[in-house]
Design a protein around this motif. Structure first.
Motif, PDB file in Angstrom:
ATOM      1  N   GLN A  45      25.840  42.900 -43.731  1.00  0.00           N
ATOM      2  CA  GLN A  45      26.875  43.116 -42.718  1.00  0.00           C
ATOM      3  C   GLN A  45      28.005  42.099 -42.831  1.00  0.00           C
ATOM      4  OE1 GLN A  45      25.341  43.851 -38.744  1.00  0.00           O
ATOM      5  NE2 GLN A  45      23.369  44.365 -39.608  1.00  0.00           N
ATOM      6  N   LEU A  46      27.715  40.945 -43.454  1.00  0.00           N
ATOM      7  CA  LEU A  46      28.752  39.927 -43.647  1.00  0.00           C
ATOM      8  C   LEU A  46      29.341  40.037 -45.057  1.00  0.00           C
ATOM      9  CD1 LEU A  46      29.988  37.576 -42.077  1.00  0.00           C
ATOM     10  CD2 LEU A  46      28.347  36.077 -43.157  1.00  0.00           C
TER      11      LEU A  46
ATOM     12  N   ILE B  52      32.413  42.118 -46.085  1.00  0.00           N
ATOM     13  CA  ILE B  52      33.800  41.700 -45.861  1.00  0.00           C
ATOM     14  C   ILE B  52      34.421  41.227 -47.169  1.00  0.00           C
ATOM     15  CG2 ILE B  52      35.234  40.005 -44.663  1.00  0.00           C
ATOM     16  CD1 ILE B  52      33.249  40.246 -42.358  1.00  0.00           C
TER      17      ILE B  52
ATOM     18  N   VAL C   3      37.720  42.792 -49.056  1.00  0.00           N
ATOM     19  CA  VAL C   3      38.875  42.023 -49.536  1.00  0.00           C
ATOM     20  C   VAL C   3      39.086  42.261 -51.024  1.00  0.00           C
ATOM     21  CG1 VAL C   3      39.814  39.709 -49.803  1.00  0.00           C
ATOM     22  CG2 VAL C   3      38.549  40.286 -47.736  1.00  0.00           C
TER      23      VAL C   3
ATOM     24  N   LEU D 259      42.466  43.910 -52.507  1.00  0.00           N
ATOM     25  CA  LEU D 259      43.330  43.121 -53.395  1.00  0.00           C
ATOM     26  C   LEU D 259      43.608  43.843 -54.717  1.00  0.00           C
ATOM     27  CD1 LEU D 259      42.265  39.415 -52.934  1.00  0.00           C
ATOM     28  CD2 LEU D 259      44.238  40.617 -52.052  1.00  0.00           C
TER      29      LEU D 259
ATOM     30  N   HIS E 249      49.592  47.416 -47.863  1.00  0.00           N
ATOM     31  CA  HIS E 249      49.865  46.052 -47.420  1.00  0.00           C
ATOM     32  C   HIS E 249      48.505  45.403 -47.210  1.00  0.00           C
ATOM     33  CE1 HIS E 249      50.784  42.808 -44.580  1.00  0.00           C
ATOM     34  NE2 HIS E 249      52.001  42.810 -45.090  1.00  0.00           N
ATOM     35  N   SER E 250      48.228  44.341 -47.973  1.00  0.00           N
ATOM     36  CA  SER E 250      46.861  43.820 -48.035  1.00  0.00           C
ATOM     37  C   SER E 250      46.318  43.424 -46.666  1.00  0.00           C
ATOM     38  CB  SER E 250      46.807  42.612 -48.969  1.00  0.00           C
ATOM     39  OG  SER E 250      47.255  42.970 -50.237  1.00  0.00           O
ATOM     40  N   ALA E 251      47.080  42.590 -45.933  1.00  0.00           N
ATOM     41  CA  ALA E 251      46.541  42.078 -44.675  1.00  0.00           C
ATOM     42  C   ALA E 251      46.290  43.216 -43.700  1.00  0.00           C
ATOM     43  CB  ALA E 251      47.500  41.051 -44.075  1.00  0.00           C
ATOM     44  N   ALA E 252      47.249  44.136 -43.614  1.00  0.00           N
ATOM     45  CA  ALA E 252      47.079  45.254 -42.686  1.00  0.00           C
ATOM     46  C   ALA E 252      45.909  46.131 -43.116  1.00  0.00           C
ATOM     47  CB  ALA E 252      48.359  46.071 -42.623  1.00  0.00           C
TER      48      ALA E 252
ATOM     49  N   ILE F 293      43.196  45.244 -44.731  1.00  0.00           N
ATOM     50  CA  ILE F 293      41.926  44.581 -44.378  1.00  0.00           C
ATOM     51  C   ILE F 293      41.633  44.784 -42.900  1.00  0.00           C
ATOM     52  CG2 ILE F 293      40.820  42.323 -44.143  1.00  0.00           C
ATOM     53  CD1 ILE F 293      42.266  41.513 -46.719  1.00  0.00           C
ATOM     54  N   GLY F 294      42.678  44.633 -42.079  1.00  0.00           N
ATOM     55  CA  GLY F 294      42.492  44.855 -40.645  1.00  0.00           C
ATOM     56  C   GLY F 294      42.026  46.268 -40.355  1.00  0.00           C
TER      57      GLY F 294
ATOM     58  N   LEU G  32      38.275  46.810 -41.625  1.00  0.00           N
ATOM     59  CA  LEU G  32      37.280  46.145 -40.769  1.00  0.00           C
ATOM     60  C   LEU G  32      37.237  46.803 -39.398  1.00  0.00           C
ATOM     61  CD1 LEU G  32      37.574  42.411 -41.782  1.00  0.00           C
ATOM     62  CD2 LEU G  32      36.076  44.190 -42.623  1.00  0.00           C
TER      63      LEU G  32
ATOM     64  N   TYR H 186      33.740  48.006 -37.952  1.00  0.00           N
ATOM     65  CA  TYR H 186      33.081  47.311 -36.845  1.00  0.00           C
ATOM     66  C   TYR H 186      33.343  47.944 -35.487  1.00  0.00           C
ATOM     67  CZ  TYR H 186      31.745  43.469 -39.903  1.00  0.00           C
ATOM     68  OH  TYR H 186      31.176  42.735 -40.885  1.00  0.00           O
ATOM     69  N   LEU H 187      34.424  48.739 -35.397  1.00  0.00           N
ATOM     70  CA  LEU H 187      34.832  49.217 -34.078  1.00  0.00           C
ATOM     71  C   LEU H 187      33.801  50.138 -33.437  1.00  0.00           C
ATOM     72  CD1 LEU H 187      37.313  48.466 -32.671  1.00  0.00           C
ATOM     73  CD2 LEU H 187      38.303  50.646 -33.256  1.00  0.00           C
TER      74      LEU H 187
ATOM     75  N   PHE I 120      39.301  42.441 -29.029  1.00  0.00           N
ATOM     76  CA  PHE I 120      39.125  41.876 -30.378  1.00  0.00           C
ATOM     77  C   PHE I 120      39.849  42.735 -31.415  1.00  0.00           C
ATOM     78  CE2 PHE I 120      35.981  45.137 -30.795  1.00  0.00           C
ATOM     79  CZ  PHE I 120      35.918  45.379 -32.148  1.00  0.00           C
TER      80      PHE I 120
ATOM     81  N   VAL J 267      43.007  41.722 -33.984  1.00  0.00           N
ATOM     82  CA  VAL J 267      43.154  41.873 -35.441  1.00  0.00           C
ATOM     83  C   VAL J 267      44.595  42.265 -35.757  1.00  0.00           C
ATOM     84  CG1 VAL J 267      42.404  43.163 -37.459  1.00  0.00           C
ATOM     85  CG2 VAL J 267      40.732  42.475 -35.756  1.00  0.00           C
TER      86      VAL J 267
ATOM     87  N   VAL K  69      47.496  40.047 -37.764  1.00  0.00           N
ATOM     88  CA  VAL K  69      48.256  40.536 -38.926  1.00  0.00           C
ATOM     89  C   VAL K  69      49.742  40.300 -38.694  1.00  0.00           C
ATOM     90  CG1 VAL K  69      48.904  42.590 -40.226  1.00  0.00           C
ATOM     91  CG2 VAL K  69      46.514  42.216 -39.635  1.00  0.00           C
TER      92      VAL K  69
ATOM     93  N   ALA L  40      49.210  35.959 -47.207  1.00  0.00           N
ATOM     94  CA  ALA L  40      48.804  36.769 -46.057  1.00  0.00           C
ATOM     95  C   ALA L  40      47.320  37.138 -46.102  1.00  0.00           C
ATOM     96  CB  ALA L  40      49.658  38.024 -45.984  1.00  0.00           C
ATOM     97  N   VAL L  41      46.816  37.523 -47.294  1.00  0.00           N
ATOM     98  CA  VAL L  41      45.426  37.968 -47.372  1.00  0.00           C
ATOM     99  C   VAL L  41      44.463  36.821 -47.094  1.00  0.00           C
ATOM    100  CG1 VAL L  41      43.686  38.922 -48.896  1.00  0.00           C
ATOM    101  CG2 VAL L  41      45.983  39.834 -48.929  1.00  0.00           C
TER     102      VAL L  41
ATOM    103  N   ILE M 142      44.539  36.151 -43.350  1.00  0.00           N
ATOM    104  CA  ILE M 142      43.863  37.129 -42.474  1.00  0.00           C
ATOM    105  C   ILE M 142      42.360  37.026 -42.647  1.00  0.00           C
ATOM    106  CG2 ILE M 142      43.919  39.151 -44.034  1.00  0.00           C
ATOM    107  CD1 ILE M 142      44.652  39.377 -40.355  1.00  0.00           C
TER     108      ILE M 142
ATOM    109  N   LEU N  23      34.936  37.532 -36.442  1.00  0.00           N
ATOM    110  CA  LEU N  23      33.564  37.766 -36.866  1.00  0.00           C
ATOM    111  C   LEU N  23      32.543  37.004 -36.018  1.00  0.00           C
ATOM    112  CD1 LEU N  23      32.835  39.705 -39.053  1.00  0.00           C
ATOM    113  CD2 LEU N  23      32.200  37.763 -40.445  1.00  0.00           C
TER     114      LEU N  23
ATOM    115  N   LEU O   1      32.145  38.957 -32.857  1.00  0.00           N
ATOM    116  CA  LEU O   1      31.389  40.208 -32.991  1.00  0.00           C
ATOM    117  C   LEU O   1      29.910  39.936 -33.215  1.00  0.00           C
ATOM    118  CD1 LEU O   1      33.705  42.480 -35.147  1.00  0.00           C
ATOM    119  CD2 LEU O   1      33.257  42.591 -32.704  1.00  0.00           C
TER     120      LEU O   1
END
Lengths: 250, 524
Positions: free
Chosen positions: A62-63, A66, A70, A74, A167-170, A172-173, A176, A180-181, B319, B323, B327, B429-430, B433, B442, B445
């Motif tokens: 579960q960890l 992540i 990523v 990437l 867009h990488s950061a977005a 990943i958000g 996840l 997880y939601l 939460f 996120v 970002v 950025a990566v 985040i 994390l 959660l």
């Protein structure tokens, strides 16, 4: 470029970026570390631990997922961030094939990292949970192999979303969030009827059903059908990503 | 440092005016954009990038939508002793908080001042917090104010009043050959409890003040015992199998003075049957000896026992909003590095610490306002939905709800500043985040939402990690006199609301300080 050379090209790109090595190592380390921590914190009363020792040992997935997310993001996000995607597509104009090559390289990397992580977690769990009774070979193999497949499918889901989001950061958000939601919502909802349905459709909780070796019959969804739900999510994300990849300018 | 020489400053001066008074001032007094203009510039950047505004809107929508989804799907269902569905209800005590008020009371009216003295010769109960003793109560309505002097099997003699207040008396319980004498005396609105091993040497446990206790109250003997939580913590999830138990208390030598005097007793089962069908209780009188059997508890309500929903349930989506906010906050600095506009920014405003401060102020302020509106809407709509679904919301003072709403906005704002600072440190950025997700989202959660970590590990994480800030959303109070599951999963954080928030603020400040230092040291 033919398929083999495309694969070679994607593999070279992945291999020559420092972050790939770190993230593969990170997948193994975080998976084993959390699994070991949870197994170590588990107090076993005399006469065996009860519960599900295999699932406890594999909690770290579960960890570790992540790091997989990523890694997958990437593979695509860096190309968009630096503009090399234009070079890639100039050299290999068949976009579907480019995505397929990326998916294959990612799948191989994650399968290798996942296999090491799962075997190490199970061995560590065996040491930290003495006296626990392990299930039979087929069930154990299903939990272990299923966990590796789970990580691969999460990687493919992330790849599809990354191609769509660009867009990488977005990305990943978003990934996840997708993972997880729904489990969070399922945990908070008091109604057992809703809870059951949420667990059945959520990629993470349905996919992780493959790890369960004790009381699998009581779960809202079976081990393999749970993994099929995650595969459905990954396929949908890859399809959407491929479609957008073909339709949009890079 | 060499890049920031005097001529460059003058070149960057937007007015181009040489207003340095004289030769002595020329080296130092250079017009730089004031802090207000810096903030204005950062605000212009934030509002002119559509993706960031969309990100903030997504954060608000996610937070509210997840909260409403959870509230809409939460249905309270409870069954009575005969397996029939009954509506969920909750009892409210004198201070407005929810209470558990279920016990067996053998009572009679008491007018004016007086006292009751009894000898407790036996207490047969399995739970450490089972209770038996004397009580003066403002009527037999559940939730009515009371004061009681009582003996417990595991925690000695106590004086308790109005559910939340608990004063410890002499240790030790009742055993054969070692009875306990109890006395409760009313003088106006003050009730004094005393205990004695022999009926001669008395120890005062304490005095309780019951404001608004009417002239005629009910005085009598009672017995109660809380649920037995057969907890098995063997694996990561602790499973609970609550069972109702019964306490049996034997009293004799009942002596009443003043208004408490009388002969007849009435037996009443106070409260409903509770979350589990339990024995109704009863009493038996033989000469001077009174035997009282009862189950239930007289204590503040905790959410794991009573079917009450805490108000922060409506904000469980924060939460996910966080996120999206992270970002945006990371992009607000990451984009400057990626596009190289950071060099333009620093050219226009060479004092780098102030640039970061202005960014933090703008991002934090914008997120605070968005968070405030979102939290207010989520709480207002969510509580309405919860009530419509038959849930009973935990009764909390209005100030607590206000703290949860404002605290959530502050939590999001400080977390955004932390993300911004991490973005300035990592400049990628990566990486930023991932750091924010691993350090803030994390732990929250894993420790407070999903049943993954064992309770000690979860509590440790919620003490030291930035996720401690989520404590600002908790509304339930833990009570030492109630044995229950007080884990983060049940809504009980190891730190008090503002303490946890202070931990997050500490992380944000440290990150900002490191970011400022690095921004000054490194070339952009």
């Amino acid at each position: 470029m033919n398929g083999w050379r495309l694969l070679r090209a994607e593999w070279t790109k992945a291999r020559t970026v420092a972050s790939t090595g770190w993230l593969v190592a990170g997948t193994v380390l975080t998976t084993v570390a959390l699994g070991g921590a949870v197994a170590g914190a588990t107090h076993c009363p005399s006469g065996g631990c009860g519960g599900d020792p295999v699932r406890t040992s594999l909690t770290g997935v579960q960890l570790g997922q992540i790091a997989v997310v990523v890694l997958a993001v990437l593979l695509v996000g860096t190309e968009y961030g630096t503009g090399t995607i234009q070079v890639t597509l100039a050299a290999a104009p068949r976009r579907g094939a480019v995505l397929a090559a990326k998916a294959a390289v990612l799948g191989a990397l994650v399968a290798a990292a996942g296999a090491v992580a799962v075997v190490a977690s199970l061995l560590l769990g065996r040491v930290l949970l003495p006296g626990s009774t392990l299930p039979g070979g087929a069930t154990l193999l299903r939990a272990a192999g299923g966990s590796v497949l789970y990580l691969v499918l999460v990687g493919l889901l992330a790849l599809g979303i990354a191609v769509a989001v660009r867009h990488s950061a977005a990305a990943i958000g978003v990934v996840l969030g997708v993972l997880y939601l729904l489990p969070v919502v399922a945990g908070a909802v008091g109604d057992p009827h809703w809870q059951r349905h949420l667990v059945q459709v959520a990629p993470m909780s349905a996919g992780l059903a493959v790890q369960v070796t004790v009381g699998a019959a009581d779960l809202p969804i079976g081990p393999w059908s749970g993994l099929a739900v995650l595969a459905g999510w990954a396929a949908a994300a890859l399809l959407a990503g491929a479609l957008l990849f073909r339709l949009r300018d890079a | 440092m060499s890049a920031r020489t005097e001529p460059e400053h003058r070149a960057a001066d937007p007015t181009g005016r040489d207003d340095a008074g004289g030769p002595a001032a020329r080296t130092d007094r250079v017009r730089r954009p004031g802090f207000g203009r810096l903030v204005w510039a950062e605000w212009t950047k934030l509002r002119s990038v559509p993706a960031w505004l969309v990100g903030l809107a997504v954060a608000a929508l996610l937070t509210a939508a997840i909260g409403l989804l959870i509230c809409g799907a939460s249905v309270c269902s409870r069954q009575d002793a005969h397996g029939r569905e009954v509506a969920c209800t909750a009892t409210v005590g004198p201070d407005g908080r929810n209470v558990t008020d279920r016990f067996y009371f053998v009572h009679r009216p008491m007018t004016g001042d007086g006292s009751l003295t009894v000898r407790l010769t036996a207490l047969d109960a399995s739970q450490p917090w089972a209770k038996a003793g004397i009580m003066v109560k403002d009527g037999i309505r559940p939730g009515a104010g009371y004061a009681a002097v009582l003996v417990t099997p595991g925690h000695g003699a106590r004086l308790q009043d109005d559910f939340a207040h608990d004063v410890a008396g002499p240790a030790g319980t009742v055993s054969p050959g070692r009875p306990r004498w109890l006395r409760l005396t009313r003088a106006g609105d003050r009730l004094t409890g005393a205990v004695s091993p022999d009926g001669h040497r008395w120890t005062t446990v304490g005095t309780a003040r019951l404001a608004g206790l009417p002239r005629t109250a009910q005085v009598g003997l009672f017995a109660a015992t809380p649920l037995d939580f057969g907890r098995t913590d063997s694996l990561t999830q602790s499973t609970v199998h609550p069972e109702a138990t019964v306490a049996t208390a034997t009293f004799d030598r009942v002596r009443a003075t003043g208004g408490a005097a009388g002969t007849a007793w009435t037996g009443t089962r106070i409260g409903d049957t509770g979350p589990l069908p339990s024995a109704a209780g009863g009493y038996h009188r033989a000469g001077d000896t009174l035997t009282v059997r009862g189950s239930g508890d007289i204590a503040p309500a905790v959410s794991s026992i009573e079917s009450i929903t805490p108000v922060e349930r409506t904000l469980l989506g924060s939460f996910a909003g966080l996120v999206a906010i992270a970002v945006v906050a990371i992009s607000s600095i990451g984009t400057e590095y990626r596009r190289g506009t950071i060099r333009l920014t620093l050219l226009a405003s060479p004092r780098r610490g102030r640039v970061l401060a202005a960014k933090a102020l703008v991002v934090g302020g914008a997120v605070f306002l968005v968070g405030l509106a979102t939290a207010a809407v989520a709480v207002a709509l969510g509580t309405t939905l919860l009530r419509a679904n038959g849930n009973v919301l935990a009764a909390v003072p209005p100030g607590t709800v206000l703290r949860v709403v404002v605290g959530t906005a502050a939590l999001l704002a400080v977390a955004a500043v932390l993300a911004l600072a991490v973005g300035a440190i990592v400049r990628h950025a990566v990486g930023a985040i991932v750091a924010v997700l691993a350090g803030l989202i994390l732990p929250y959660l894993l420790a407070a939402v999903l049943p993954v970590l064992p309770a000690p590990a979860a509590e440790w994480l919620l003490r030291v990690s930035p996720a401690a800030g989520f404590a600002v959303q908790q509304t339930m109070l833990a009570y030492p006199q109630v044995d229950a599951a007080y884990t983060p999963l049940d809504g009980y954080y190891p730190l008090a609301p503002w303490q946890g928030f202070a931990v997050l603020c500490g992380w944000a400040l440290v990150a900002l300080a490191v970011a400022t230092l690095l921004l000054r040291r490194r070339d952009a």
